[in-house]
Structure formats: structure tokens, C-alpha cells
Design an enzyme around this catalytic site. Structure first.
Site, PDB file in Angstrom:
ATOM      1  N   GLY A 141      -0.503-102.993  95.306  1.00 50.03           N
ATOM      2  CA  GLY A 141      -0.877-102.191  96.465  1.00 50.03           C
ATOM      3  C   GLY A 141      -0.252-102.744  97.737  1.00 50.03           C
ATOM      4  O   GLY A 141       0.810-103.359  97.696  1.00 50.03           O
ATOM      5  N   LEU A 142      -0.952-102.564  98.877  1.00 46.79           N
ATOM      6  CA  LEU A 142      -0.443-103.081 100.158  1.00 46.79           C
ATOM      7  C   LEU A 142      -0.799-104.557 100.244  1.00 46.79           C
ATOM      8  O   LEU A 142      -1.750-104.941 100.896  1.00 46.79           O
ATOM      9  CB  LEU A 142      -1.089-102.335 101.325  1.00 46.79           C
ATOM     10  N   HIS A 143      -0.029-105.413  99.571  1.00 46.02           N
ATOM     11  CA  HIS A 143      -0.462-106.808  99.514  1.00 46.02           C
ATOM     12  C   HIS A 143       0.000-107.626 100.706  1.00 46.02           C
ATOM     13  O   HIS A 143       0.790-107.187 101.530  1.00 46.02           O
ATOM     14  CB  HIS A 143      -0.101-107.449  98.184  1.00 46.02           C
ATOM     15  N   ALA A 144      -0.539-108.855 100.733  1.00 45.56           N
ATOM     16  CA  ALA A 144      -0.522-109.658 101.942  1.00 45.56           C
ATOM     17  C   ALA A 144       0.853-109.846 102.592  1.00 45.56           C
ATOM     18  O   ALA A 144       1.019-109.558 103.765  1.00 45.56           O
ATOM     19  CB  ALA A 144      -1.153-111.007 101.639  1.00 45.56           C
TER      20      ALA A 144
ATOM     21  N   ALA B 192       2.627-106.732 103.972  1.00 44.15           N
ATOM     22  CA  ALA B 192       1.775-106.191 105.024  1.00 44.15           C
ATOM     23  C   ALA B 192       1.930-107.044 106.281  1.00 44.15           C
ATOM     24  O   ALA B 192       1.944-106.534 107.407  1.00 44.15           O
ATOM     25  CB  ALA B 192       0.320-106.160 104.574  1.00 44.15           C
TER      26      ALA B 192
END
Lengths: 561, 85
Positions: free
Chosen positions: B13-16, B19
Site C-alpha cells: 500500500g502507501l508505505h512509509a 510516502a
């Protein structure tokens, strides 16, 4: 002796005194402040310092553990300057007049909670990152330095769970291995331990007690065992294992990247036997040239019903792509005899070794065979696949199996599904019948691979699992070796290659014999690759060949017949 | 105002890290870049808020770019999404 069972997260064996990680006390003072601007400036200075330290840690991690570890600290840097995080701290200082330490502690708890309650395990694990970043800022504010290892000798480090920044700041020369109470296989401690090549055991929970501090412990990262004050026998056994692993590592350093070439320039391929795509890393780590036997049974054993084409396709595809273009020989289903699967409903047999097994099951149940062959050809687009049929006795069986391959290729072409046109098709030579008609079989296939376990059992009519027959079961028997020579000669007369994928392949006492009769490939377990390479590189085939061949053909002599 | 829809293909997903890079990137421009999933909209400069949305593989988000430099920024951000998420 106390044995604690945890989960091995990084392999290897280590022995040393147990040491508990010393953490700076996390209790902070809370007080109301008057000069909010000065307090805010104090936070900003600590935040800036933290970002600077994290930058240095990122560089340190890049050198010690690679880019991925470095990225972690870069992410921490970004968290430290996150707008919402900063605003929440600012509000706590300027509006509620909290001191900076309290403001950071409360804000950290609030953000960590947000992550911890998310339903995604990846995001849950980020709670530790927020706390880690915040502890660093608090440490700077209070002037307390994070704990390290205060021991003159290297230790086994125990902790509840180490934060990534704690792991990377440790003095690596002082650590022999890690034991943590919590943690998962994908925790930072586990990842860093693997990159450092030292054992780590995680999830031991409350079994690990502070009073063990200073006692001698042995970690076995392969089994997940932690042994406190081991008895003599256990210690000897584990030390031997450690010694073996050290030797393996030395061999690797010495032989990695070198060809499997004899002193007189003869080359032979050394491949690996594996049982699932999870074994591929071990193959690559030991520098094998390919996979010579991929047993496909695990797919069937792991299921409660016949595994679907899609499920099989994914597993084959993974192994092929992970091997990065190196050859992978996948053996079609080999069940029956000593390997039974419930949902196949194979009737009980009095004599299963001679019964409905391997290719026989596949030819009797073409629908099962069809699914597997389709999955294999579809996967062939993702690497260098070879297909191998087990337990062949006659030419007609091979022809019937090849017909299935042709049918599948035709179907895939019609469906517009891409596959590799050059997939090699071979057979196992593991029955005396196959050895005796290998001249004819060689005309049907692209390669032979000799399964010496079954070949010995069938040739000597001797059950290898019967303990009372130990002295009768002799894989070095002249009959077996003569069969291997015959198979080699017939393969080469017909221009195809021949390998050995049974346990005999790794038997260093026979390496000279295999080289002398002209075996082209030896497929062995991953850990046997480098010792075998070493043996091959020490051998001069030309010097021993004539004598070995003469011995094999002689009606009297050294080889037991 | 410019906007585009994007369906996340990255398994995490929208990982660290990406992001975080996005947050840094977003600070460079005058335009306000925001990400909307369902009823929730967050400022792309806020790393932890983006992560807190819990955007997973397969989710579709709307990315909005609003400001004087939106014409130049929109394609840059769209490429960034394709390359990182």
C-alpha cells in the site's frame, strides 16, 4: 541445563555469556513551563539534532547492512519532521504549557496508538518507529545516552525487542547473537541479524529470565533453541555444528564463483536438490549452477485436495524466476511407495515399492498429470525449465508422457498462452530396466538423471528403510556402478547429458568414479555443493580414469560385487 | 485544480518510505497536493497522516493538485505514484 524454545530468525550457532540490553530509563519529568517560546526552541534544537543523528545512522546502516536498512532511518528522519507530529507537540508546549519531554512523550503515544490500532500488520509495526524516533528526541532533551553493551568480551544479547536504531548503534564486534522476547521474522532485529550473518532467536517470551544474565548460553538459529548452561553432550554437539558451519563459510569464501573444474580441465555441473521454492535461497547462497531435482510432491502434500493448476503454476514460476535464468529440473509427481497422500485414495498395496507409484500414477490418472504439465509449461515462460519423469521402466511410458506434453503445448498455443518452446524433457533412471534399455530411452529424451537411492534398492532387491538390511544395502555395489557406466555410455552415444540426483551424488568417495565414467551433472543438497566443488578441483581425471574403468569391467578386483 | 485517480498496485500500500519521499516532494511546490480515499482527505505533506489512511493494494485514491504551478506539478506527481505505489 535449561532449554528454551523460540523461533529461529537468523541461522547459525553461537556460544557466549548472556547479556541483557541496558536501556536508558524512560521515565521523564513533567512540569509546567512559563516561557513557551524558549521551550519550543529547545524542542526544535533537539529535533534538528535527532534528524542529523538519523542521517549519520542511515549512512552507517548503508555500509553495514545495505540500502534497505538505510531507508529505515531516512523514513525516521521524515517522521521526526512530520507536520502533524510537530504541530501536536507545538500545541502541547504553547497551549498546554507542557515541557518538551512531556509533549513529545504524549504525542508519540498518540501517533503510536493510531498505527497500533490499524488493521494492517505493516502499519502496526510502524508504531515502534514512532516511539523510536520520539525516544531519540527525548534522549537528546534529557541528555541521557542510549544504552549499549558494557562488557569486555563478546556476548549473546538479550532484550525484550530491539528498536532499529538500537540495533544499528550496537558495537557489532561485541555481539555473537540475539535473543528477543518478542519480535517477528520480519522485525528489524531479525533482518539486521541475517544481514550481519549472526544467529537470532525471537519470540522466547517470559522463558528468558534476567537471572540467566552472565551464564553461558548456546543459540541454534536453525532450530530456534536457546540452551542455558548446556550439558557436556549438548555442548559438544552444538559446537560441532558451529564448527561445520564455520568450515562451510570458509569453503564459500574460498570457492565461491570458481568453476567445478578438475586439475586436467574437465568441467562438471553441480546442481541442487530442493523440495520447495523456499529452498532457492540456500541454492544461490551455496553457489550452485542450477536445480537438478525439484521434488514437486510438497505441492500435493501441503493440500487437502488436488492442487489447482494456478497454485502449482505460482510455485513453479516463483522457483524459476528466483533462480534467475539458471536451469531448474522439476520432477513430476512422485508419490506412492513410501509417500502416500490421503485424497489420492490409492488402495493399500502389499508391495508398494513395486506398485502404483510416480509416473505410473500419472499415466493411470491422466487428469492429474494434465494439470501438472499445464502448470509447468505455463511457468516455463519465466525461467529455464526442464521437466523430468520419475520411475520409468519402458519406452512406451516415455512416449505416452511426451504425448501429454505435446497436447498441453498445443492447447497453450491455441489459447495464446506464452511458453518456452525449448523446455528439455528427461527421465530418471532409477530402475534396472531403464538402465538396461537406456540405449533406446536415450533416443526419446533430452537427458537422464540417475536416482541412485531407488536404483540401488531395485538393483539389489533390498529395502533401504529396513534397518536389518544395512550390510546388504550397498550403493557402492559393482552392479550399481556398472549400471551407471552403461547409462552414461548410452546417453553420450546419443548426444544427451546424464546426471545423478540421488544421495550418491554427494558421496565424495565416488566423485572420481563419476568423473571417470563421464557423468555431466551432479545434483546434491545445497550444503554439499562446496565440498563437492573442492573435491572436483582436487581431482585429476586423466590420471585415474583407466584404472577405475578397468576395475568396473574386471571380473575380479577391488569393487565389491 | 487538477486531479487524477490512481489504483495502488504495491502490495504494502502507501508505505512509509515512498510516502515520506512524497511528503518531501510535496513541500517543494506552491500547489497544495492532497490525497482522498472515500471521505478522508489528507495533505500530501503529512507523512503520518498519509500512512494513517491505511491505503491498501487495490484501493483507488484521488490525488488533487491545486495552486498556481498545478499544470507543471500534476504530471510529476502522477509519474511519482506510478513509480512508487
Amino acid at each position: 541445563m535449561i532449554t528454551i524454545q523460540g523461533k529461529g530468525a537468523s541461522t547459525g550457532v553461537a556460544i557466549g555469556p548472556l547479556y541483557y540490553y541496558q536501556r536508558a530509563k524512560s521515565t521523564i519529568r513533567r512540569y509546567q513551563i512559563d516561557d513557551t517560546e524558549a521551550e519550543w526552541a529547545r524542542f526544535k534544537a533537539a529535533q534538528e539534532k535527532a534528524i542529523e543523528q538519523l542521517g549519520e545512522l542511515a549512512e552507517k546502516a548503508r555500509v553495514e547492512a545495505g540500502d534497505e536498512a538505510a531507508m529505515l532511518f531516512e523514513t525516521h528522519q521524515m517522521m521526526a519532521e512530520d507536520m502533524d507530529y510537530e504541530e501536536a507537540i507545538q500545541a502541547a508546549i504553547q497551549e498546554e504549557k507542557h515541557n518538551a519531554e512531556a509533549a513529545v512523550t504524549d504525542t508519540a503515544a498518540q501517533f503510536a496508538d493510531m498505527f497500533a490500532t490499524m488493521d494492517d500488520p505493516y502499519m502496526q509495526a510502524r508504531a515502534a518507529d514512532v516511539k523510536d524516533v520520539s525516544n531519540r528526541i527525548i534522549g537528546i532533551l534529557t541528555g541521557v545516552v542510549q544504552g549499549g553493551i558494557n562488557s569486555p568480551v563478546p556476548v549473546i544479547l538479550a532484550a525484550d525487542d530491539l528498536a532499529p536504531s538500537e540495533t544499528v548503534q550496537l558495537d557489532k564486534s561485541k555481539i555473537l547473537g540475539f535473543v528477543t522476547e518478542g519480535g517477528s521474522g520480519s522485525s528489524h532485529t531479525a533482518i539486521l541479524a541475517r544481514t550481519m550473518g549472526i544467529p537470532a532467536i525471537i519470540g522466547v517470551g517470559s522463558q528468558m529470565k534476567p537471572e540467566y544474565e552472565g551464564r553461558e548460553v548456546i543459540l541454534d538459529g536453525n532450530t530456534g533453541n536457546v540452551v542455558v548452561e548446556a550439558d557436556e553432550a549438548t555442548k559438544a554437539r552444538l559446537l560441532l555444528k558451529m564448527e561445520e558451519q564455520k568450515k562451510q563459510q570458509e569453503l564459500l569464501n574460498q570457492l565461491k564463483g570458481l568453476p567445478n573444474e578438475t586439475k586436467d580441465g574437465h568441467q562438471i555441473r553441480v546442481y541442487c536438490n530442493i523440495g520447495s521454492p523456499d529452498d532457492v535461497p540456500a541454492v544461490l547462497k551455496n553457489d550452485a549452477g542450477g536445480v537438478g531435482l525439484f521434488r514437486s510432491e510438497f505441492l500435493y502434500l501441503n493440500c487437502d485436495d488436488y492442487p489447482s493448476e494456478e497454485y502449482q503454476f505460482e510455485a513453479y514460476k516463483k522457483a524459476l524466476s528466483d533462480m534467475g535464468g539458471r536451469e531448474v529440473v522439476i520432477r513430476t509427481l512422485d508419490i506412492g511407495a513410501d509417500k502416500q497422500i490421503g485424497y489420492f485414495n490409492l488402495p493399500h498395496e502389499e508391495n508398494p515399492a513395486m506398485g502404483n507409484r510416480a509416473l505410473r500414477v500419472c499415466l493411470n490418472r491422466p487428469e492429474i498429470f494434465h494439470t501438472q504439465i499445464r502448470a509447468l509449461y505455463r511457468a516455463s515462460a519465466f525461467g529455464k525449465l526442464s521437466i523430468m519423469f520419475p520411475m520409468v521402466t519402458s519406452v512406451w511410458e516415455v512416449r505416452e508422457a511426451k504425448k501429454m506434453c505435446d497436447r498441453v503445448k498445443k492447447e497453450l498455443t491455441e489459447e495464446g498462452i506464452h511458453f518456452d518452446e525449448d523446455v528439455q524433457v528427461g527421465i530418471m533412471i532409477e530402475t534396472p530396466a531403464a538402465a538396461l534399455v537406456s540405449d533406446r530411452l536415450a533416443k526419446e529424451v533430452d537427458f537422464f538423471s540417475c536416482g541412485t537411492n531407488d536404483l540401488t534398492q531395485y538393483t539389489l532387491a533390498c529395502d533401504r528403510q529396513n534397518d536389518d538390511l544395512g550390510r546388504f544395502f550397498n550403493p557402492h555395489h559393482l552392479a550399481v556402478l556398472r549400471e551407471l557406466k552403461m547409462v552414461c555410455d548410452n546417453a553420450h552415444k546419443n548426444g544427451i547429458w546424464v546426471g545423478i540426483c540421488g544421495e550418491l551424488g554427494a558421496d565424495l568417495k565416488l566423485t572420481e568414479t563419476f568423473l571417470a565414467i563421464g557423468i555431466d551433472e551432479l545434483s546434491v543438497s545445497p550444503r554439499a555443493v562446496l565440498p563437492l566443488r573442492q573435491k572436483i578441483r582436487e581431482t585429476n581425471v586423466a590420471a585415474v580414469k583407466d584404472k577405475i574403468i578397468a576395475d568396473l569391467l574386471s571380473d575380479e578386483g577391488a569393487i565389491v560385487g | 485544480m487538477k486531479s487524477f485517480e490512481y489504483t495502488i498496485t504495491d502490495p504494502v500500500g502507501l508505505h512509509a518510505r515512498p510516502a515520506g519521499v512524497l511528503a518531501k516532494e510535496a513541500k517543494k511546490y506552491t500547489s497544495i497536493i492532497s490525497i482522498t480515499k472515500g471521505e478522508k482527505t489528507v495533505d500530501a505533506r503529512k507523512l503520518m497522516a498519509i500512512m494513517g489512511m491505511g491505503v491498501k493494494q487495490g484501493d483507488t485514491v484521488t490525488v488533487t493538485i491545486d495552486g498556481p504551478d498545478e499544470e507543471t506539478v500534476a504530471p510529476i506527481i502522477e509519474t511519482f505514484f506510478k513509480e512508487n505505489f
